[in-house]
Design a protein around this motif. Structure first.
Motif, PDB file in Angstrom:
ATOM      1  N   ALA A 256      28.722 -21.626  -8.884  1.00 10.09           N
ATOM      2  CA  ALA A 256      27.333 -22.079  -8.758  1.00 10.09           C
ATOM      3  C   ALA A 256      26.715 -21.633  -7.438  1.00 10.09           C
ATOM      4  O   ALA A 256      25.527 -21.265  -7.385  1.00 10.09           O
ATOM      5  CB  ALA A 256      27.281 -23.599  -8.887  1.00 10.09           C
ATOM      6  N   LEU A 257      27.482 -21.678  -6.374  1.00 12.50           N
ATOM      7  CA  LEU A 257      26.993 -21.229  -5.068  1.00 12.50           C
ATOM      8  C   LEU A 257      26.533 -19.776  -5.151  1.00 12.50           C
ATOM      9  O   LEU A 257      25.446 -19.414  -4.680  1.00 12.50           O
ATOM     10  CB  LEU A 257      28.097 -21.385  -4.025  1.00 12.50           C
ATOM     11  N   ALA A 258      27.350 -18.935  -5.760  1.00 12.64           N
ATOM     12  CA  ALA A 258      27.004 -17.520  -5.888  1.00 12.64           C
ATOM     13  C   ALA A 258      25.825 -17.319  -6.824  1.00 12.64           C
ATOM     14  O   ALA A 258      24.902 -16.538  -6.527  1.00 12.64           O
ATOM     15  CB  ALA A 258      28.216 -16.745  -6.384  1.00 12.64           C
ATOM     16  N   ALA A 259      25.809 -18.016  -7.954  1.00 17.64           N
ATOM     17  CA  ALA A 259      24.710 -17.858  -8.910  1.00 17.64           C
ATOM     18  C   ALA A 259      23.386 -18.323  -8.317  1.00 17.64           C
ATOM     19  O   ALA A 259      22.326 -17.723  -8.562  1.00 17.64           O
ATOM     20  CB  ALA A 259      25.029 -18.645 -10.187  1.00 17.64           C
ATOM     21  N   TYR A 260      23.437 -19.377  -7.533  1.00 17.61           N
ATOM     22  CA  TYR A 260      22.221 -19.923  -6.930  1.00 17.61           C
ATOM     23  C   TYR A 260      21.596 -18.924  -5.946  1.00 17.61           C
ATOM     24  O   TYR A 260      20.377 -18.713  -5.943  1.00 17.61           O
ATOM     25  CB  TYR A 260      22.569 -21.229  -6.221  1.00 17.61           C
ATOM     26  N   TYR A 261      22.428 -18.299  -5.132  1.00 21.16           N
ATOM     27  CA  TYR A 261      21.906 -17.351  -4.136  1.00 21.16           C
ATOM     28  C   TYR A 261      21.551 -15.998  -4.748  1.00 21.16           C
ATOM     29  O   TYR A 261      20.546 -15.378  -4.377  1.00 21.16           O
ATOM     30  CB  TYR A 261      22.939 -17.143  -3.032  1.00 21.16           C
ATOM     31  N   LEU A 262      22.365 -15.512  -5.664  1.00 22.02           N
ATOM     32  CA  LEU A 262      22.197 -14.154  -6.179  1.00 22.02           C
ATOM     33  C   LEU A 262      21.286 -14.093  -7.404  1.00 22.02           C
ATOM     34  O   LEU A 262      20.918 -12.995  -7.840  1.00 22.02           O
ATOM     35  CB  LEU A 262      23.564 -13.563  -6.516  1.00 22.02           C
ATOM     36  N   LYS A 263      20.971 -15.251  -7.981  1.00 20.31           N
ATOM     37  CA  LYS A 263      20.089 -15.325  -9.149  1.00 20.31           C
ATOM     38  C   LYS A 263      20.636 -14.505 -10.322  1.00 20.31           C
ATOM     39  O   LYS A 263      19.887 -13.916 -11.101  1.00 20.31           O
ATOM     40  CB  LYS A 263      18.663 -14.872  -8.805  1.00 20.31           C
ATOM     41  N   ARG A 264      21.949 -14.501 -10.437  1.00 19.68           N
ATOM     42  CA  ARG A 264      22.622 -13.824 -11.538  1.00 19.68           C
ATOM     43  C   ARG A 264      23.743 -14.725 -12.050  1.00 19.68           C
ATOM     44  O   ARG A 264      24.275 -15.560 -11.303  1.00 19.68           O
ATOM     45  CB  ARG A 264      23.197 -12.469 -11.091  1.00 19.68           C
ATOM     46  N   ALA A 265      24.062 -14.567 -13.303  1.00 17.56           N
ATOM     47  CA  ALA A 265      25.189 -15.329 -13.856  1.00 17.56           C
ATOM     48  C   ALA A 265      26.465 -14.923 -13.134  1.00 17.56           C
ATOM     49  O   ALA A 265      26.663 -13.754 -12.801  1.00 17.56           O
ATOM     50  CB  ALA A 265      25.311 -15.076 -15.349  1.00 17.56           C
ATOM     51  N   VAL A 266      27.335 -15.905 -12.908  1.00 17.67           N
ATOM     52  CA  VAL A 266      28.592 -15.662 -12.212  1.00 17.67           C
ATOM     53  C   VAL A 266      29.713 -16.384 -12.949  1.00 17.67           C
ATOM     54  O   VAL A 266      29.590 -17.565 -13.273  1.00 17.67           O
ATOM     55  CB  VAL A 266      28.531 -16.147 -10.743  1.00 17.67           C
ATOM     56  N   LYS A 267      30.803 -15.657 -13.187  1.00 11.15           N
ATOM     57  CA  LYS A 267      31.966 -16.226 -13.841  1.00 11.15           C
ATOM     58  C   LYS A 267      33.152 -16.186 -12.879  1.00 11.15           C
ATOM     59  O   LYS A 267      33.315 -15.238 -12.116  1.00 11.15           O
ATOM     60  CB  LYS A 267      32.325 -15.446 -15.113  1.00 11.15           C
ATOM     61  N   ILE A 268      33.981 -17.233 -12.942  1.00 12.85           N
ATOM     62  CA  ILE A 268      35.206 -17.264 -12.152  1.00 12.85           C
ATOM     63  C   ILE A 268      36.354 -17.709 -13.058  1.00 12.85           C
ATOM     64  O   ILE A 268      36.177 -18.596 -13.901  1.00 12.85           O
ATOM     65  CB  ILE A 268      35.068 -18.210 -10.935  1.00 12.85           C
ATOM     66  N   ARG A 269      37.485 -17.055 -12.911  1.00 11.80           N
ATOM     67  CA  ARG A 269      38.684 -17.413 -13.693  1.00 11.80           C
ATOM     68  C   ARG A 269      39.905 -17.088 -12.854  1.00 11.80           C
ATOM     69  O   ARG A 269      40.078 -15.960 -12.408  1.00 11.80           O
ATOM     70  CB  ARG A 269      38.723 -16.623 -15.002  1.00 11.80           C
ATOM     71  N   LEU A 270      40.754 -18.089 -12.643  1.00  9.83           N
ATOM     72  CA  LEU A 270      41.942 -17.885 -11.823  1.00  9.83           C
ATOM     73  C   LEU A 270      43.075 -17.259 -12.622  1.00  9.83           C
ATOM     74  O   LEU A 270      43.296 -17.606 -13.788  1.00  9.83           O
ATOM     75  CB  LEU A 270      42.431 -19.218 -11.247  1.00  9.83           C
ATOM     76  N   ALA A 271      43.786 -16.340 -11.980  1.00  8.14           N
ATOM     77  CA  ALA A 271      45.026 -15.834 -12.558  1.00  8.14           C
ATOM     78  C   ALA A 271      46.068 -16.951 -12.540  1.00  8.14           C
ATOM     79  O   ALA A 271      45.993 -17.886 -11.738  1.00  8.14           O
ATOM     80  CB  ALA A 271      45.520 -14.633 -11.764  1.00  8.14           C
ATOM     81  N   ARG A 272      47.051 -16.853 -13.415  1.00  5.15           N
ATOM     82  CA  ARG A 272      48.032 -17.927 -13.550  1.00  5.15           C
ATOM     83  C   ARG A 272      48.723 -18.253 -12.237  1.00  5.15           C
ATOM     84  O   ARG A 272      48.849 -19.414 -11.856  1.00  5.15           O
ATOM     85  CB  ARG A 272      49.074 -17.539 -14.611  1.00  5.15           C
ATOM     86  N   SER A 273      49.180 -17.242 -11.514  1.00  2.55           N
ATOM     87  CA  SER A 273      49.926 -17.512 -10.281  1.00  2.55           C
ATOM     88  C   SER A 273      49.045 -18.193  -9.249  1.00  2.55           C
ATOM     89  O   SER A 273      49.483 -19.105  -8.541  1.00  2.55           O
ATOM     90  CB  SER A 273      50.507 -16.216  -9.707  1.00  2.55           C
ATOM     91  N   ASP A 274      47.778 -17.760  -9.146  1.00  3.70           N
ATOM     92  CA  ASP A 274      46.877 -18.406  -8.192  1.00  3.70           C
ATOM     93  C   ASP A 274      46.522 -19.819  -8.633  1.00  3.70           C
ATOM     94  O   ASP A 274      46.415 -20.738  -7.807  1.00  3.70           O
ATOM     95  CB  ASP A 274      45.601 -17.574  -8.021  1.00  3.70           C
ATOM     96  N   ASP A 275      46.350 -20.002  -9.932  1.00  5.11           N
ATOM     97  CA  ASP A 275      46.074 -21.346 -10.445  1.00  5.11           C
ATOM     98  C   ASP A 275      47.216 -22.287 -10.081  1.00  5.11           C
ATOM     99  O   ASP A 275      46.989 -23.419  -9.619  1.00  5.11           O
ATOM    100  CB  ASP A 275      45.898 -21.292 -11.961  1.00  5.11           C
ATOM    101  N   MET A 276      48.443 -21.833 -10.236  1.00  5.90           N
ATOM    102  CA  MET A 276      49.592 -22.685  -9.927  1.00  5.90           C
ATOM    103  C   MET A 276      49.700 -22.976  -8.440  1.00  5.90           C
ATOM    104  O   MET A 276      50.102 -24.073  -8.037  1.00  5.90           O
ATOM    105  CB  MET A 276      50.870 -22.041 -10.444  1.00  5.90           C
TER     106      MET A 276
END
Length: 780
Positions: A256-276
């Motif tokens: 949301a921080l990125a979408a708010y400033y950049l006025k573009r849709a932004v997606k985030i998804r963690l890789a399994r190892s980083d999620d863990m």
């Protein structure tokens, strides 16, 4: 096929049979079910990834992001300095910093978020950060935390009677310490969010979260916006198990921080190892106990010191340790009791909710103690358990917990005795004892353990829910409610409730994605309360519309509204009958309101934290399980050969879904107690961060014989159609597996000694317990 009881007339209930399956079953197996990463994105959608800090704790002296900024495809890098609003997003208590700026409080704590044109570009750029830190020695154990008064919240105490006096007078005494490991959630879908900017500085947040309203709140606070500008939608999660109750919020905030400033849709998804590595786990606990008991094995006095290792912030730990304290008794009357719970701070990622929410960790110590009492007295552990149940012989008046709650509708003795008969426990126990005497290597263990689990959020204000129902002019119905679907079948059960109230086929009902602009201020889908709360809210909305329709027909036909019934897609009354869709069309032209919102709040509950007394739960779910385990004493390897379960579901809303929850909960709980070992390094970083070094149960770990029976008896409290929650309680049933392993090891001493076996009971730990038992026997 099943029967549903009319909630309003339980004595002379009309019933209706409704066949149905999980509402998304076909989408799940065909790959058509949409999760966050499956959502169609705008052509200009950007991708974000977290920039991890150093693999240590201490003061951050330098943060160099130049290489990250210069990486291919990078659009912008955001740090804590770019946050216009709150930087602390603690769910209840402060401490959870979105992006670290000066202090690294756990290894790899995020220091920035990078936004790039593709997911791969963002992930690669995130690795180019350069940090320098003045490190310090981390605090990682319960002993270290106590020595330095390192706590995230103050301790809490519960007392009944004079423990010291009763303990001193007891014929026998026993004490022990149990180290209980944590657990990785290992949901199939990792933490993910997608945020789309809308007009008027509004944001649409797609989040894989169990708590859309919490995500709405923290996103608004981070961006310094009012909540009405943030809409959060959750269609489904690829699993949650508590790991997405509070800890989905940071990733939605970063997108949301990125979408708010950049006025573009932004997606985030963690890789399994980083999620863990970056998300909290089930809390590890270190529990100490002292038990005083008589010559029969009846508990007279009990003391429990419960130590939850919470990580670097409170997160939800205060309530989790409280629940461990509430469940220190499991199903047993503790006599004169003293229970104290400590919330220990450790320099690791902050641990969080997990199926059972502290209850499982609280129960293990008393089960460990009862097995030890049985060995001390040379008795069958099942007899010791039955003797100490609430309301057991000689204790019929003792149906009050150590925190002052009166227990009602308690039928665990009946459940346990029925299960023992059904699985032939007594005969098999004798047979195994004979087998073990003549088998030098393979030992068979058998154990039957109960579960009494309280249902409600222990935070009273969370026990509320809302729902919204629209009936369209063709007779189709759209339902929205505050609960979230993570595979557990909540939407299916809510659809069933609405179909039941209107007497129509369930395929006329569509349960839409959970959205904060349809049902506001929702509670998390947690604490096994999803159906209890949202089902009642949906029913209340349906009843309101139904009463309007009945009133319309009563005025038209000059009959009593009470004589008008809804069943089999028809609406009937004295002298008339019409199809449901025809009634809706007629009601529209008669200007009858065909929309309603429903609300429900759980009655009777309330716990006074200052007095340590009250009723934190609306009712108790109960069950029992029996496990047969074969142990190889040369290697420590073991196999769970057979499991029998009898579990209390009240009047089941959907037996098939309930069976699925029981079997899945049992296997997940068995993994926690046996194979799922979290390993941390000396800096507090997680080493077991992938399926290669963290073992969840596989299909080969499933018992060869796996019998599940539902104990269907209407709930003693007025829940939705007198059903009972079934999400969390089955998770604790596999305590019987752990006890059965200990029973097999105990056979090496002729069942005179109770082995010490911390959890998870990995092959290595079982082997060491076997060796310790052999040494004790040799020296006797």
């Amino acid at each position: 096929m099943r029967k549903l009881i009319d909630l309003r007339t339980p004595g002379n209930a009309q019933t209706v049979t409704i066949p149905h399956q999980h509402e998304s079953a076909r989408q799940h197996v065909s790959g058509q079910a949409n999760y966050i990463d499956d959502l169609r994105t705008r052509a200009d959608c950007l991708h974000a990834y977290v920039v991890k800090g150093p693999n240590t704790v201490g003061t951050l002296t330098q943060l160099d992001l130049a290489a990250v900024n210069a990486a291919p495809g990078v659009v912008r890098v955001f740090t804590g300095a770019d946050i216009p609003g709150h930087k602390d997003i603690g769910a209840i208590f402060p401490g959870d910093i979105l992006l670290a700026e000066s202090v690294i409080e756990y290894p790899l704590q995020p220091v920035a978020v990078v936004v790039a044109e593709t997911h791969e570009q963002a992930r690669r750029a995130a690795t180019l950060v350069h940090c320098e830190v003045q490190s310090r020695q981390p605090i990682l154990t319960a002993e270290q935390a106590h020595a330095q008064d390192y706590f995230v919240r103050p301790k809490h105490e519960q007392r009944r009677g004079d423990f010291s006096a009763q303990y001193a007078e007891a014929t026998h005494t026993l004490e022990g310490t149990l180290n209980i490991g944590g657990q990785e959630h290992f949901y199939l879908e990792s933490q993910a969010a997608m945020v789309e900017p809308m007009e008027n500085d509004c944001l649409l947040v797609h989040s894989s979260t169990q708590h859309p309203s919490e995500v709405q709140k923290v996103v608004a606070e981070v961006l310094n916006l009012p909540l009405h500008r943030i809409t959060v939608e959750t269609r489904r999660m690829g699993g949650g198990f508590g790991g997405k109750e509070s800890q989905a919020a940071p990733y939605a905030c970063l997108a949301a921080l990125a979408a708010y400033y950049l006025k573009r849709a932004v997606k985030i998804r963690l890789a399994r190892s980083d999620d863990m590595q970056l998300t909290g786990k089930r809390h590890a606990f270190v529990n100490h106990y002292k038990i005083g008991f008589d010559a029969d094995g009846r508990i007279l006095a009990s003391q429990f010191e419960i130590n939850g290792l919470c990580g670097y912030t409170p997160d939800l730990s205060d309530a989790i340790v409280d629940r461990a304290m509430f469940h220190a008794d499991n199903a047993y009357y503790l006599g004169a009791a003293y229970v104290v719970g400590h919330r220990l701070k450790t320099d690791t990622v902050s641990h969080t909710a997990f199926r059972g929410f502290g209850g499982p960790q609280g129960m293990l110590a008393i089960e460990h103690a009862l097995d030890s009492i049985a060995c001390r007295l040379g008795k069958d552990p099942l007899d010791i358990r039955l003797l100490n149940l609430y309301g057991a012989e000689g204790r019929q008046d003792n149906l009050t917990t150590h925190y002052g709650m009166q227990i009602e509708g308690f039928w665990l003795a009946e459940i346990m005795e029925r299960l023992a008969r059904n699985c032939d426990y007594r005969h098999r126990k004798t047979e195994f004892e004979t087998f073990n005497q003549s088998s030098p290597i393979i030992k068979k263990g058998l154990a039957l353990t109960p579960v009494k689990f309280g249902i409600s959020f222990t935070a009273k204000h969370l026990n509320q829910a809302g729902a919204l129902i629209h009936i369209y002019t063709d007779g189709s119905i759209q339902v929205n409610h505050g609960g979230t679907e993570m595979g557990q079948g909540l939407h299916t059960k809510i659809g069933t409730v609405v179909a039941r109230e209107f007497g129509i086929d369930i395929d006329r009902i569509l349960v839409t994605p959970t959205r904060t602009d349809k049902v506001p201020n929702t509670s998390p889908t947690a604490a096994s309360s999803g159906t209890d709360l949202n089902g009642m809210a949906a029913r209340n909305a349906a009843v309101e519309i139904k009463q309007r329709l009945q009133q319309h027909l009563a005025e038209k036909y000059q009959v009593s509204a009470d004589d008008i019934t809804f069943a089999n897609n028809q609406v009937c009354g004295p002298g008339f009958s019409l199809a449901f869709d025809a009634l809706i069309q007629e009601a529209y032209f008669a200007r009858v309101n065909l929309s309603a919102n429903g609300f429900y709040q759980t009655p009777k509950i309330g716990y006074d934290h200052k007095k340590s007394q009250g009723r934190p739960f609306f009712y108790f779910s109960q069950g029992a399980a029996c496990a047969e385990v074969w142990v190889d004493t040369l290697t420590g390897e073991y196999k769970v050969h057979r499991v029998d379960i009898l579990h209390d579901v009240g009047e089941s809303l959907n037996p098939d879904i309930d069976r699925g929850q029981i079997s899945g909960g049992f296997i997940q709980g068995m993994g926690w107690l046996t194979t799922e070992e979290l390993v941390w390094n000396d800096h507090g970083a997680l080493l077991s961060n992938s399926p290669m070094n963290y073992k969840i149960p596989a299909i080969s770990d499933t018992p060869e014989i796996f019998n599940i029976e539902l104990f269907q008896r209407p709930n003693n409290e007025a829940t939705i159609y007198y059903s009972k929650a079934v999400g969390e309680p089955p998770f604790m049933l596999p305590m019987c597996v752990w006890s059965a392993i200990r029973d097999a090891i105990s056979s090496l001493s002729g069942y005179r000694r109770s082995p010490h076996l911390d959890t998870p009971a990995t092959t290595e730990r079982v082997f060491m317990a076997i060796q310790a038992m052999k040494q004790v026997v040799e020296h006797e």
